[in-house]
Design a protein around this motif. Structure first.
Motif, PDB file in Angstrom:
ATOM      1  N   GLY A  74       0.775  -1.333   0.178  1.00  9.11           N
ATOM      2  CA  GLY A  74      -0.048   0.196   0.186  1.00  9.11           C
ATOM      3  C   GLY A  74       0.831   1.005  -0.091  1.00  9.11           C
ATOM      4  O   GLY A  74       0.267   2.373   0.141  1.00  9.11           O
ATOM      5  N   VAL A  75       2.146   1.149  -0.058  1.00 10.79           N
ATOM      6  CA  VAL A  75       3.053   2.142  -0.086  1.00 10.79           C
ATOM      7  C   VAL A  75       3.187   2.749  -1.491  1.00 10.79           C
ATOM      8  O   VAL A  75       4.011   2.069  -2.473  1.00 10.79           O
ATOM      9  CB  VAL A  75       4.354   2.057   0.415  1.00 10.79           C
ATOM     10  N   THR A  76       2.366   3.323  -2.094  1.00  7.64           N
ATOM     11  CA  THR A  76       2.435   4.019  -3.636  1.00  7.64           C
ATOM     12  C   THR A  76       3.254   5.137  -4.206  1.00  7.64           C
ATOM     13  O   THR A  76       3.643   4.940  -5.022  1.00  7.64           O
ATOM     14  CB  THR A  76       0.851   4.111  -4.081  1.00  7.64           C
ATOM     15  N   GLU A  77       3.163   5.956  -3.274  1.00  6.06           N
ATOM     16  CA  GLU A  77       3.957   7.138  -3.574  1.00  6.06           C
ATOM     17  C   GLU A  77       5.230   7.378  -2.830  1.00  6.06           C
ATOM     18  O   GLU A  77       5.004   7.718  -1.672  1.00  6.06           O
ATOM     19  CB  GLU A  77       3.139   8.385  -3.483  1.00  6.06           C
ATOM     20  N   ILE A  78       6.388   7.258  -3.466  1.00  4.94           N
ATOM     21  CA  ILE A  78       7.748   7.505  -2.962  1.00  4.94           C
ATOM     22  C   ILE A  78       8.288   8.649  -3.608  1.00  4.94           C
ATOM     23  O   ILE A  78       8.287   8.873  -5.055  1.00  4.94           O
ATOM     24  CB  ILE A  78       8.447   6.114  -3.001  1.00  4.94           C
ATOM     25  N   GLN A  79       9.058   9.399  -2.816  1.00  2.00           N
ATOM     26  CA  GLN A  79       9.778  10.645  -3.555  1.00  2.00           C
ATOM     27  C   GLN A  79      11.193  10.151  -3.403  1.00  2.00           C
ATOM     28  O   GLN A  79      11.597   9.475  -2.195  1.00  2.00           O
ATOM     29  CB  GLN A  79       9.798  11.641  -2.601  1.00  2.00           C
ATOM     30  N   GLU A  80      12.120  10.300  -4.387  1.00  2.00           N
ATOM     31  CA  GLU A  80      13.496  10.138  -4.307  1.00  2.00           C
ATOM     32  C   GLU A  80      14.086  11.063  -4.365  1.00  2.00           C
ATOM     33  O   GLU A  80      13.723  12.403  -4.960  1.00  2.00           O
ATOM     34  CB  GLU A  80      13.922   9.326  -5.722  1.00  2.00           C
ATOM     35  N   VAL A  81      15.050  11.398  -3.414  1.00  2.00           N
ATOM     36  CA  VAL A  81      16.003  12.517  -3.068  1.00  2.00           C
ATOM     37  C   VAL A  81      17.440  12.101  -3.242  1.00  2.00           C
ATOM     38  O   VAL A  81      17.746  11.530  -2.405  1.00  2.00           O
ATOM     39  CB  VAL A  81      15.507  13.260  -1.806  1.00  2.00           C
ATOM     40  N   ARG A  82      18.087  12.981  -4.227  1.00  2.00           N
ATOM     41  CA  ARG A  82      19.629  12.667  -4.096  1.00  2.00           C
ATOM     42  C   ARG A  82      20.179  13.663  -3.636  1.00  2.00           C
ATOM     43  O   ARG A  82      19.987  14.871  -3.829  1.00  2.00           O
ATOM     44  CB  ARG A  82      19.890  12.642  -5.657  1.00  2.00           C
ATOM     45  N   ILE A  83      20.821  13.277  -2.462  1.00  2.00           N
ATOM     46  CA  ILE A  83      21.441  14.435  -1.598  1.00  2.00           C
ATOM     47  C   ILE A  83      22.890  15.031  -1.930  1.00  2.00           C
ATOM     48  O   ILE A  83      23.271  15.849  -1.699  1.00  2.00           O
ATOM     49  CB  ILE A  83      21.555  14.115  -0.067  1.00  2.00           C
ATOM     50  N   GLY A  84      23.502  13.949  -2.713  1.00  2.45           N
ATOM     51  CA  GLY A  84      25.077  14.335  -3.112  1.00  2.45           C
ATOM     52  C   GLY A  84      25.529  13.158  -3.692  1.00  2.45           C
ATOM     53  O   GLY A  84      25.040  11.860  -3.719  1.00  2.45           O
ATOM     54  N   TYR A  85      26.994  13.028  -3.527  1.00  2.00           N
ATOM     55  CA  TYR A  85      27.990  11.747  -3.970  1.00  2.00           C
ATOM     56  C   TYR A  85      28.801  11.584  -2.826  1.00  2.00           C
ATOM     57  O   TYR A  85      29.113  12.422  -2.084  1.00  2.00           O
ATOM     58  CB  TYR A  85      28.548  12.305  -5.338  1.00  2.00           C
ATOM     59  N   ASP A  86      29.202  10.520  -2.775  1.00  2.00           N
ATOM     60  CA  ASP A  86      29.973   9.855  -1.653  1.00  2.00           C
ATOM     61  C   ASP A  86      31.203   9.341  -2.406  1.00  2.00           C
ATOM     62  O   ASP A  86      31.190   8.760  -3.547  1.00  2.00           O
ATOM     63  CB  ASP A  86      29.411   8.882  -1.167  1.00  2.00           C
ATOM     64  N   GLY A  87      32.634   9.666  -2.157  1.00  2.65           N
ATOM     65  CA  GLY A  87      33.760   9.266  -2.774  1.00  2.65           C
ATOM     66  C   GLY A  87      34.129   8.083  -1.926  1.00  2.65           C
ATOM     67  O   GLY A  87      34.031   7.866  -0.790  1.00  2.65           O
ATOM     68  N   ILE A  88      34.814   7.097  -2.878  1.00 10.13           N
ATOM     69  CA  ILE A  88      35.356   6.075  -2.209  1.00 10.13           C
ATOM     70  C   ILE A  88      36.717   6.124  -2.511  1.00 10.13           C
ATOM     71  O   ILE A  88      37.322   6.354  -3.561  1.00 10.13           O
ATOM     72  CB  ILE A  88      34.950   4.563  -2.666  1.00 10.13           C
TER      73      ILE A  88
END
Lengths: 346, 452
Positions: free
Chosen positions: A99-113
Motif C-alpha cells: 500500500g505504499v504507492t507514492e515514494i519521493q526519491e531525493v538525491r542528496i549528493g555524492y560519496d567518494g570512495i
C-alpha cells in the motif's frame, strides 16, 4: 503482601499506559550507515532550528531501510529510508503490495570512495587495472588467463612500491563494495583485456563475463571487512603495509592517520569527485513515504531543510563533513517542494 | 590414578621401608603433581587478571579523559542587527534566525577576545579562529536568546564548548605532529589555544554534560553525552524490575511450593533452564515480531526494550528464586503447617521472607545482565541517533530512547576519532553501574543471608 500489591498496581499502570500510547510526533529514519552521519547532522540542526522534535535516525543498511519503508503506511512504519544505492524494482513492488504507492526519491549528493594506507607508509598511485591485477582470481599474462601470480605491488606494476599486497575491502553486505566492484574491479578487468577473454569464454555473455571479473582471489591477500570503517582503520593500524577502502568523509576525519592514494592520477577531494575526475564515487539518496507527509509533523520541513543550500550546498556542514554536493541541487529542491513522486525506474 | 594407594606397590616389603622424615619417590611424585596443579591454577588466575588489567587500562586510558571537557569563556554581543532585524522582539521572528546566523557572532566574539587578551593570533583567518569553537555553540546561543529575547543588544558571558580537536589537544589525543596532517585543525590553532589557556580564556574542567546532554552528530563529538542513554536504560530497568520480579517470583513459588511433581512441571523446568541459555539475540527477534509487528508498540521505545529484556531476565530470576526457596529448610514449613497455618500463609509469612535475600540477589544479577545487554536491542530500533529526552513515565516509556550498551556500540562506529574517547567513557559509566549492582547484591547476601 505489599510487594505483590505494588507489583499488581504497577502492571495495571503499565497496561493502561500501553493503551494510551500517543501519536508519534517525531520523524523516524532508517537505512544506510553511509548516509547515517549526514542524516544525523541534518537531524541535529533540524531539532535546533525548528519547533519539531529531533528526528530519530537509525542505521542498519540500505536494503534493510528500504524494506522497512515498504512495510506499509502508518505510525509504526518509518517515514524515510536512507540509501547509498538506488531503490530496486523489487523494493518498489514490495512497497506497492503493502500500500505504499507514492515514494519521493531525493538525491542528496555524492560519496567518494578512497584507497588509503598508513600515514607512514609508502605513497601509492593506482589505476583500476592495478587493483584488478592485484586482487582478481585470474589475470591476463601474455594474452592468457592464469591464476593470479602477483605477490607484491611491484609485481603488479613496476613503479609501485615493492610491498606485499594486502587489501581490506568492504564486505559484500556494504553498498561500498558494489561501487568498488563496478568502478574499480570491472573497470580494471576491461582495461587489462581480461573482460574480453571472459566474454569469449562465455560465448559473448557480458553478464557472465562481469561476474567472472568480480571473482577475487581467496589466498588471504584481500580481506572482506563486514564492520565499519573504524574496523578497517584498526586493521591498517595493526598491519602497516595494508591498503584499506574508506569513504571520503571517514578519510577526511582521519587525515592524521591515513595516507590517501591517487586513482588514475587524481587525488580524491570533494572537488575532484564533484567534477567527475576522480572515478570512484556514487550518488546517495533518501526515499520518503508521501503518505506520511501531512501525518507526521515536520516531515516536509525536514526534507526541505535537508536539501536546502544551508545544509547540502557547497558551503554547508554536509560538504564540510565530506559529502560531495550535487550540482543539480536546485532541481531537487524544486521536486521536494512539489512533493513529486519518483517516476518508474528505467 | 597415581594418588590411589595400593598396598602392594606403595610399601614394598624389605629394607626399602618408608620413613616419615625422608620422602620416598611416591610422596615426591604426589607432591610434585600438587605443585604442578597449583602452578597451573596460578597461571590460570594470572591470565584472567592480566586480561582484566589489560582491558581496564585500555578503557580507562582511553575513556577517563571523557570526564573532562574544554570550554571557551566568551563575552558575546547579541547583535540586534543580526538576531532581530525587525526590532520588535517578536519571538516568532527571532526563531527565524537559524544557528547559521549565530555562528558569525561567536566568531567575532572570539576574535575580539583574542585581541583584548593581547594574544598573537598566529595569522589565522576569522573563519579558522571560529572553527576552534564547537558547532554546538551557536545552538547554545540560540537557545539562550529564544529563552531571553530581552537580552538582545547586550553582551552576555557564555561558556562555550571548544572544538573536538582543541579539546583533544589538551587531553593529549591531538599533537602538533598529528595536527599538521589533520585537515580539521592546524598547529597554529593549537598554539593559539595554548596561549588562550594561559590567559584563562580556555579552561578544561569536569564534564557534567557527559552525563546529562544527549548524543550529538559526527561533527561535534565534544557535545555528545549519555543523557538519553542513561534515561533509556533506567526506564528499561524499571520495566524489567516491575515485570520480571513479580512474574518470576510468582512462577517460582508456584512451581516450588504448590505444583505437583509430574511430567508437565518437569517439562516446564527443563524449558526454563533452556531459556536461560538461549542467545539474547533470539529474544530480540521475538520482540520485533511480537511487540512491534504484532502488538504495534513503537520502534526504539524503552517499553519494548524493557519487555524484551524481561523475557531474557525471567529465567535467571526464576532459577535464582527457586534455589532460594529450596534453601529454606523444610522444618520451617512443617512448623508453620503444624501450628495450623494454611499453605499460603506458610509460604508468604515464613518461607518467602527467609528466601528474600537470595531472590533479591538473583534479581539484581539478572538486572545487571539486562543492563549490559545490547544484542536484542539492535533489532528493535534502539541503536538509533536519538537527541530528544524521553518524557516522564508512563508516556516516556513509549518515546524513542537509547541505552548505555548500544550507545557504546553507536559511538565506536563513528568516523571522528574523538568518539573513541566517548565510547570508552560510556563503558566506564556502564562498568560503574554494573559494579554497583553487584556490590549491592553481595551486601544483601552478606547482611541477610541465614544459614541453617
Amino acid at each position: 503482601m505489599t510487594f505483590l500489591k505494588t507489583a499488581a498496581s504497577a502492571l495495571a499502570i503499565g497496561a493502561i499506559s500501553a493503551s494510551a500510547a500517543t501519536a508519534r510526533d517525531q520523524i523516524q529514519i532508517a537505512g544506510s550507515s553511509t548516509v547515517l552521519p549526514y542524516a544525523a547532522i541534518v537531524a541535529e540542526a533540524f531539532g535546533e532550528n525548528f519547533d519539531f522534535p529531533t528526528p530519530v535516525v537509525e542505521g542498519g543498511g540500505s536494503g534493510a531501510g528500504r524494506k522497512k519503508l515498504c512495510e506499509g503506511v502508518g505510525e509504526n512504519t518509518i517515514d524515510i529510508a536512507n540509501s547509498s544505492s538506488r531503490i530496486k524494482q523489487s523494493d518498489i513492488d514490495n512497497c506497492a503490495s503493502n500500500g505504499v504507492t507514492e515514494i519521493q526519491e531525493v538525491r542528496i549528493g555524492y560519496d567518494g570512495i578512497v584507497f588509503a594506507s598508513d600515514i607512514n607508509g609508502a605513497e601509492f598511485a593506482f589505476t583500476p587495472a592495478d587493483w584488478y591485477n592485484a586482487l582478481a582470481k585470474q589475470v591476463v599474462v601474455d594474452g592468457n588467463l592464469v591464476d593470479n601470480p602477483n605477490k607484491t605491488w611491484a609485481d603488479v606494476r613496476a613503479d609501485l612500491p615493492a610491498q606485499d599486497i594486502m587489501a581490506f575491502i568492504p564486505g559484500t553486505k556494504h553498498g561500498t563494495r558494489e561501487v568498488f566492484d563496478v568502478k574499480v574491479i570491472e573497470a580494471g578487468c576491461e582495461e587489462t583485456g581480461a573482460f574480453d577473454i571472459f566474454k569469449e569464454a562465455n560465448g559473448g555473455d557480458k553478464k557472465a563475463a562481469g561476474k567472472s571479473c568480480n571473482a577475487l582471489r581467496t589466498d588471504g591477500v584481500s580481506v572482506d571487512i563486514d564492520g565499519d570503517y573504524t574496523e578497517t582503520l584498526a586493521r591498517i593500524d595493526a598491519n602497516k603495509t595494508a591498503i584499506g577502502v574508506f569513504g571520503l568523509s571517514f578519510y577526511q576525519n582521519n587525515t592524521d592517520k591515513l595516507r590517501v592514494a591517487t586513482m588514475g592520477g587524481v587525488v580524491p577531494t570533494v572537488d575532484s569527485i564533484a567534477t567527475g575526475e576522480y572515478p570512484v564515487s556514487r550518488p546517495l539518496y533518501f526515499y520518503i513515504k508521501n503518505a506520511h507527509l501531512d501525518v507526521i509533523p515536520g516531515l516536509q520541513e525536514y526534507v526541505e531543510f535537508f536539501v536546502s543550500d544551508d545544509m547540502a550546498g557547497p558551503d554547508g556542514p554536509l560538504a564540510e563533513y565530506g559529502l560531495v554536493p550535487d550540482p543539480e541541487l536546485a532541481k531537487t529542491q524544486e521536486a521536494v517542494a512539489n512533493r513529486t513522486p519518483m517516476a518508474p525506474l528505467n | 590414578m597415581t594418588d590411589m594407594s595400593q598396598p602392594g606397590t606403595a610399601a614394598p616389603s624389605g629394607k626399602n621401608r618408608s620413613s616419615l622424615l625422608a620422602a620416598d619417590a611416591r610422596t615426591k611424585r604426589r607432591n610434585a603433581s600438587e605443585r604442578r596443579f597449583r602452578l597451573m591454577g596460578l597461571i590460570a588466575v594470572s591470565i584472567g587478571v592480566l586480561a582484566l588489567v589489560g582491558l581496564l587500562t585500555s578503557i580507562l586510558g582511553n575513556g577517563l579523559s571523557s570526564f573532562r571537557q574544554t570550554y571557551i569563556a566568551l563575552d558575546v554581543y547579541l547583535d540586534p542587527a543580526k538576531l532581530d532585524k525587525s526590532g520588535t522582539r517578536d519571538i516568532e521572528k527571532i526563531k527565524k534566525v537559524t544557528t547559521f546566523g549565530y555562528k558569525p557572532l561567536i566568531e567575532k566574539a572570539l576574535v575580539a577576545a583574542i585581541e583584548k587578551a593581547g594574544v598573537d593570533d598566529q595569522g589565522l583567518s576569522g573563519k579558522k579562529i571560529g572553527a576552534m569553537i564547537s558547532p554546538e555553540a551557536p545552538a547554545t546561543l540560540r537557545n539562550y536568546v529564544i529563552a531571553n529575547p530581552d537580552k538582545i543588544g547586550e553582551t552576555i558571558p557564555f561558556d562555550l564548548l571548544a572544538g573536538g580537536r582543541i579539546d583533544g589537544f589538551f587531553k593529549g589525543r591531538v599533537t602538533m605532529e598529528s595536527a599538521a596532517l589533520d585537515r580539521n585543525t592546524s598547529p597554529e590553532q593549537l598554539r593559539l589555544a595554548e596561549a588562550l589557556r594561559d590567559k584563562g580564556i580556555v579552561v578544561t574542567r569536569f564534564n557534567w554534560a557527559f552525563f546529562t546532554s544527549p548524543d550529538a552528530s559526527d561533527t561535534r563529538p565534544e557535545a555528545a553525552g549519555l543523557g538519553v542513554a542513561l534515561l533509556g536504560s533506567a526506564y528499561m530497568m524499571l520495566v524489567v524490575l516491575v515485570l520480571a520480579l513479580p512474574i518470576g517470583v510468582a512462577a517460582s513459588i508456584y512451581l516450588e511450593e504448590f505444583a505437583r511433581q509430574n511430567w508437565l512441571t518437569d517439562l516446564i523446568e527443563v524449558n526454563i533452564s533452556n531459556l536461560a541459555a538461549v542467545p539474547s539475540i533470539v529474544f530480540g527477534i521475538l520482540g520485533l515480531a511480537a511487540f512491534i509487528n504484532f502488538a504495534g508498540l513503537p520502534q526504539s521505545a524503552p517499553i519494548v526494550g524493557g519487555l524484551v529484556l524481561t523475557l531474557m531476565t525471567l529465567p535467571t530470576i526464576i532459577i535464582a528464586t527457586r534455589a532460594a526457596l529450596k534453601a529454606v529448610p523444610p522444618s520451617i514449613r512443617d512448623a508453620a503447617l503444624g501450628v495450623g497455618a494454611s499453605k499460603m500463609q506458610t509460604v508468604f509469612h515464613h518461607v518467602l521472607p527467609l528466601a528474600m535475600p537470595g531472590i533479591l540477589t538473583g534479581t539484581i544479577i539478572g538486572l545487571a545482565q539486562a543492563l549490559g545487554e545490547s544484542a536484542p536491542l539492535l533489532l528493535i530500533g534502539m541503536v538509533a541517533f536519538v537527541r530528544e529526552y524521553p518524557g516522564a513515565p508512563p508516556e516516556g516509556f513509549f518515546d524513542p530512547a537509547s541505552a548505555l550498551p548500544v550507545q557504546v556500540y553507536n559511538w565506536t562506529t563513528r568516523g571522528d576519532p574523538a568518539f573513541v574517547e566517548r565510547a570508552s567513557g560510556a563503558i566506564i559509566v556502564l562498568l560503574a553501574f554494573l559494579l554497583m549492582m553487584n556490590i549491592i547484591a553481595i551486601i544483601l547476601r552478606r547482611r541477610f543471608e541465614r544459614r541453617w
